[in-house]
Motif scaffolding. Structure first.
Motif, PDB file in Angstrom:
ATOM      1  N   ASP A   1       0.823  -1.213   0.000  1.00 31.85           N
ATOM      2  CA  ASP A   1       0.000   0.000   0.000  1.00 31.85           C
ATOM      3  C   ASP A   1       0.858   1.265   0.000  1.00 31.85           C
ATOM      4  OD1 ASP A   1      -2.087  -1.684   0.054  1.00 31.85           O
ATOM      5  OD2 ASP A   1      -2.929  -1.030   1.968  1.00 31.85           O
TER       6      ASP A   1
ATOM      7  N   PRO B   1      -7.239   1.628  -1.783  1.00 34.24           N
ATOM      8  CA  PRO B   1      -8.406   1.133  -1.043  1.00 34.24           C
ATOM      9  C   PRO B   1      -8.026   0.176   0.081  1.00 34.24           C
ATOM     10  CG  PRO B   1      -8.607   0.716  -3.411  1.00 34.24           C
ATOM     11  CD  PRO B   1      -7.224   1.190  -3.170  1.00 34.24           C
ATOM     12  N   VAL B   2      -8.688   0.345   1.237  1.00 32.47           N
ATOM     13  CA  VAL B   2      -8.500  -0.650   2.305  1.00 32.47           C
ATOM     14  C   VAL B   2      -9.644  -1.646   2.182  1.00 32.47           C
ATOM     15  CG1 VAL B   2      -7.220   0.647   4.046  1.00 32.47           C
ATOM     16  CG2 VAL B   2      -9.643   0.961   3.885  1.00 32.47           C
ATOM     17  N   GLU B   3      -9.400  -2.710   1.507  1.00 32.88           N
ATOM     18  CA  GLU B   3     -10.472  -3.676   1.284  1.00 32.88           C
ATOM     19  C   GLU B   3      -9.987  -5.086   1.574  1.00 32.88           C
ATOM     20  OE1 GLU B   3     -13.337  -3.975   1.223  1.00 32.88           O
ATOM     21  OE2 GLU B   3     -14.336  -2.201   0.415  1.00 32.88           O
ATOM     22  N   ALA B   4     -10.959  -5.952   1.781  1.00 34.14           N
ATOM     23  CA  ALA B   4     -10.625  -7.336   2.046  1.00 34.14           C
ATOM     24  C   ALA B   4      -9.958  -7.963   0.822  1.00 34.14           C
ATOM     25  CB  ALA B   4     -11.891  -8.104   2.420  1.00 34.14           C
ATOM     26  N   VAL B   5     -10.428  -7.594  -0.357  1.00 30.93           N
ATOM     27  CA  VAL B   5      -9.832  -8.110  -1.589  1.00 30.93           C
ATOM     28  C   VAL B   5      -8.947  -7.015  -2.163  1.00 30.93           C
ATOM     29  CG1 VAL B   5     -10.323  -8.917  -3.926  1.00 30.93           C
ATOM     30  CG2 VAL B   5     -11.836  -9.544  -2.061  1.00 30.93           C
ATOM     31  N   LYS B   6      -7.735  -7.369  -2.481  1.00 27.13           N
ATOM     32  CA  LYS B   6      -6.790  -6.377  -3.008  1.00 27.13           C
ATOM     33  C   LYS B   6      -7.316  -5.822  -4.331  1.00 27.13           C
ATOM     34  CE  LYS B   6      -2.772  -4.502  -2.304  1.00 27.13           C
ATOM     35  NZ  LYS B   6      -2.451  -3.830  -1.061  1.00 27.13           N
ATOM     36  N   SER B   7      -7.484  -4.518  -4.366  1.00 28.22           N
ATOM     37  CA  SER B   7      -8.000  -3.891  -5.583  1.00 28.22           C
ATOM     38  C   SER B   7      -6.829  -3.475  -6.462  1.00 28.22           C
ATOM     39  CB  SER B   7      -8.822  -2.665  -5.193  1.00 28.22           C
ATOM     40  OG  SER B   7      -9.150  -1.928  -6.330  1.00 28.22           O
ATOM     41  N   ASP B   8      -7.061  -3.497  -7.780  1.00 29.89           N
ATOM     42  CA  ASP B   8      -5.982  -3.045  -8.664  1.00 29.89           C
ATOM     43  C   ASP B   8      -6.236  -1.618  -9.167  1.00 29.89           C
ATOM     44  OD1 ASP B   8      -8.099  -3.692 -10.181  1.00 29.89           O
ATOM     45  OD2 ASP B   8      -7.109  -5.231 -11.387  1.00 29.89           O
TER      46      ASP B   8
ATOM     47  N   LEU C   1      -7.793 -12.114   7.420  1.00 29.55           N
ATOM     48  CA  LEU C   1      -7.245 -11.083   6.537  1.00 29.55           C
ATOM     49  C   LEU C   1      -6.410 -10.069   7.310  1.00 29.55           C
ATOM     50  CD1 LEU C   1     -10.402 -10.410   4.340  1.00 29.55           C
ATOM     51  CD2 LEU C   1      -8.460 -11.857   3.793  1.00 29.55           C
ATOM     52  N   LYS C   2      -5.372  -9.596   6.664  1.00 29.73           N
ATOM     53  CA  LYS C   2      -4.524  -8.515   7.174  1.00 29.73           C
ATOM     54  C   LYS C   2      -4.102  -8.739   8.626  1.00 29.73           C
ATOM     55  CE  LYS C   2      -6.182  -4.929   4.066  1.00 29.73           C
ATOM     56  NZ  LYS C   2      -6.591  -3.542   3.912  1.00 29.73           N
TER      57      LYS C   2
END
Lengths: 391, 268
Positions: A252, A323-330, B254-255
């Motif tokens: 990040d 973005p802070v998301e559960a799924v890594k955004s591109d 996660l994380k």
């Protein structure tokens, strides 16, 4: 007492201030739907504007140089510096007030259910404490008791250090945002406060029609200090970028640094923060030619202040753009742009500081020595607070 | 100092010190392993409600999202700007590559009800708090000042901001869940693990003078899941289904590097 004349600049500042005031009222009625923020980027221009304005606390640092640290050449500007610090911080707190979703709950909430682990709680308390102590210091500087003034300035200086550190910690303690997390931002906020403090003093002195020998000497000293501080700031930014890039890959911190250096934030980073706010002032301040120094400082200092506003906007945006998301955004978070209301509030807040300072300067701050023993132009012994003689 | 340097160390005392040191090191290692294994019952919490989501079973139908919205009266304003919609439970989908090599990652995301919640530490007025008796992270709406710091501090993007007063299609009017308080503009909201259902189940169990049975509490998202991909229960109950599932080698969180210790586990 100087007669206050209505200038076109004051009229413009007054209009902008009213615009900001009505934007604030509109936002309080309309709620924060009127801002260009979202769940993905909850903090926008008002938070950036707040962090910029409260960095005016640097005025207190400069105001304390004379009375606390014995650097007498700064003593003539002490009350002005304190005044600017008080006004900018108070206006900054006004800006963050309208940024809140339920602002009127804050007063009771802060007292009735304080959360001592929250950096925001400490920030609010520390800035309030700073305001109280710096108002005391401001009036003490105008009084005749120098010991009281020294004590008041010392307390205000300590409160300013703590308050400025706490606003940096609001960002630096967010583990979820790697671009902000860590020691860097509290240190960076401290540096910015010192720069803004010196830039404000440089601006106010350079705009005076005629300068005394002491003030010319002071201006020369401020110029040199600003060159050093801007150089340090440049190094800070360089290392922040390098460490961000070195994180690499999908990190990040890396993505935020890329957004700043060649992504969605790059234009305002390179053009407004680096070129206009750092490089150009450094070029203007570098030369020590005496006959153009005043003009060059009068141009460079507002550019520095503008550049630091851009710096705050970039820091606030870069910390949230990944973005802070559960799924890594591109993809980066889509920035909705700043709303007219937000811009109106920040511009109006700055206009308020300018206008209020101008009026106070004409009516109160610039009064002759006889009325205020320790204000500008008062000849007192070396070692005394408020000495105008440059050492 | 010189005396110390000159002091001779005999074999017996050397073995004693070295042995004690090694024993302590081994014990520390063992203890830290126990710490890392989060499924041991914690004596300080009566309950540790947790959710397990089996990603192999999830088909991404988003029925859980719809059920959650109906159950918790979350706004369904169609005119809300992108990024301003309110989801307590969102199904995140990420597509990679192109046909025919397309790969889809589907991850349902409720609030993670972390054991070390960053949002609770962030809230300046304790509007967000941790119900330590049950391991839930909840929100006192009447205290929230809307500073949005909790949304900034949450590493999972699990919090929604009420940018305006909530609104629904006309058909929804009169069909709200009376057990869930309505929200309004300027405050933050998020998944509660259907705390009203937990309250009801606990009250029923208490009235019958028995403990809450495993599987007795069913959040709305679990109830509606067509693939039976979601599980809910008490991690402190070693016999519960979730306590068994989190021991699986497929279980992950996660994380974890953020140190929040989330209580939503995913099965790969």
């Amino acid at each position: 007492m100087e007669k206050l004349r209505l200038s076109p600049g004051m009229v413009v500042a007054g209009i902008l201030m009213l615009l900001g005031f009505f934007s604030g009222i509109y936002s309080l009625i309309q709620g924060h739907a009127s801002y260009g923020t979202s769940n993905d980027m909850p903090w926008g221009l008002l938070v950036a504007g707040y962090t910029f304005l409260v960095s005016g606390i640097g005025g207190c640092f400069i105001g304390s140089l004379g009375s606390v640290f014995g650097i007498k050449s700064y003593a003539p500007m002490a009350r002005r510096a304190f005044f600017l610090a008080i006004v900018t911080v108070a206006v900054g707190m006004g800006v963050i007030f309208v940024e809140l979703g339920q602002p009127f709950r804050m007063f009771l909430g802060y007292v009735a259910s304080p959360n001592l682990t929250s950096p925001i709680w400490w920030m609010g308390v520390n800035y309030t404490l700073f305001l109280v102590l710096s108002v005391w210091a401001f009036f003490a500087l105008g009084g005749r008791n120098r010991t009281v003034a020294r004590v008041a300035c010392s307390f205000a200086f300590l409160a300013a250090l703590v308050a400025d550190g706490s606003v940096g910690s609001v960002f630096g303690m967010v583990n979820a945002r790697p671009f902000w997390y860590g020691l860097y931002l509290p240190a960076d906020f401290m540096l910015c406060a010192w720069i803004i403090g010196f830039a404000m003093i440089a601006l106010t002195v350079s705009l005076e029609k005629r300068l005394s020998a002491e003030k010319e000497q002071l201006l020369g000293s401020v110029r040199r200090v600003l060159v050093v501080l801007l150089g340090i700031n440049l190094l800070f930014i360089a290392w922040k970028s390098i460490t961000g890039l070195s994180a690499g890959g999908e990190d990040d911190k890396y993505l935020a640094a890329v957004a700043l250096l060649k992504g969605p934030l790059s234009v305002r980073f390179w053009l407004l923060e680096i070129m206009a706010g750092l490089a150009l002032p450094l070029i203007l301040l570098r030369s020590s030619v005496a006959n153009t120094m005043k003009k060059r400082i009068a141009v460079a200092s507002p550019l520095i202040i503008f550049g630091l506003l851009m710096n705050k906007m970039n820091i606030v945006a870069a910390g949230q753009i990944v973005p802070v998301e559960a799924v890594k955004s591109d993809t980066y978070v889509r920035m909705g742009g700043y709303s007219l209301g937000e811009m109106g509030i920040v511009v109006g807040a700055v206009a308020f500081v300018v206008l209020f300072y101008r009026i106070a300067d004409a009516l109160y701050l610039n009064v002759p020595a006889a009325e205020h023993a320790q204000t500008e132009g008062t000849p007192v012994k070396i070692g005394d607070v408020g000495n105008t003689t440059a050492v | 100092m010189e005396e110390l340097l000159k002091r001779r160390v005999d074999r017996r005392s050397f073995v004693k010190v070295a042995g004690t040191g090694m024993t302590l090191a081994v014990l520390e290692g063992l203890l830290s392993r126990v710490k890392a294994n989060e499924i041991v019952p914690r004596p300080d919490a009566a309950k540790r409600y947790a959710m397990v989501i089996d990603l192999q079973r999830c088909i991404g139908c988003e029925a859980c999202t719809v059920a959650c919205k109906v159950e918790n009266n979350t706004s369904t304003d169609p005119s809300a700007q992108p990024g301003r919609k309110i989801f307590w439970n969102e199904v995140l989908v990420k597509e990679e590559d192109k046909y025919p090599q397309t790969k889809k990652d589907i991850v349902p995301r409720p609030c993670f009800h972390c054991e070390n919640p960053s949002c609770v530490k962030a809230c300046p007025v304790q509007a967000t708090y941790q119900d330590r008796e049950r391991g839930l992270v909840l929100q006192r709406y009447e205290k929230c000042i809307g500073c949005k710091y909790c949304a900034i501090a949450c590493p999972y993007g699990a919090r929604s901001i009420n940018w305006s007063d909530p609104s629904w299609p006309k058909e929804r009017e009169g069909a709200f869940n009376p057990e869930v308080p309505m929200r309004y503009s300027g405050i933050i909201e998020k998944c509660t693990f259907c705390v009203h259902r937990i309250d009801a189940a606990e009250a029923k169990a208490a009235s019958e003078n028995r403990p809450v049975r495993d599987g007795e509490i069913i959040p709305a998202c679990n109830l509606t899941c067509v693939a039976k991909a979601r599980f809910f229960g008490d991690l402190n109950d070693p016999k519960s289904e979730v306590a068994g599932l989190v021991k699986s080698s497929r279980a992950h969180r996660l994380k974890e590097q953020t140190g929040t210790k989330p209580k939503v586990f995913y099965l790969k």
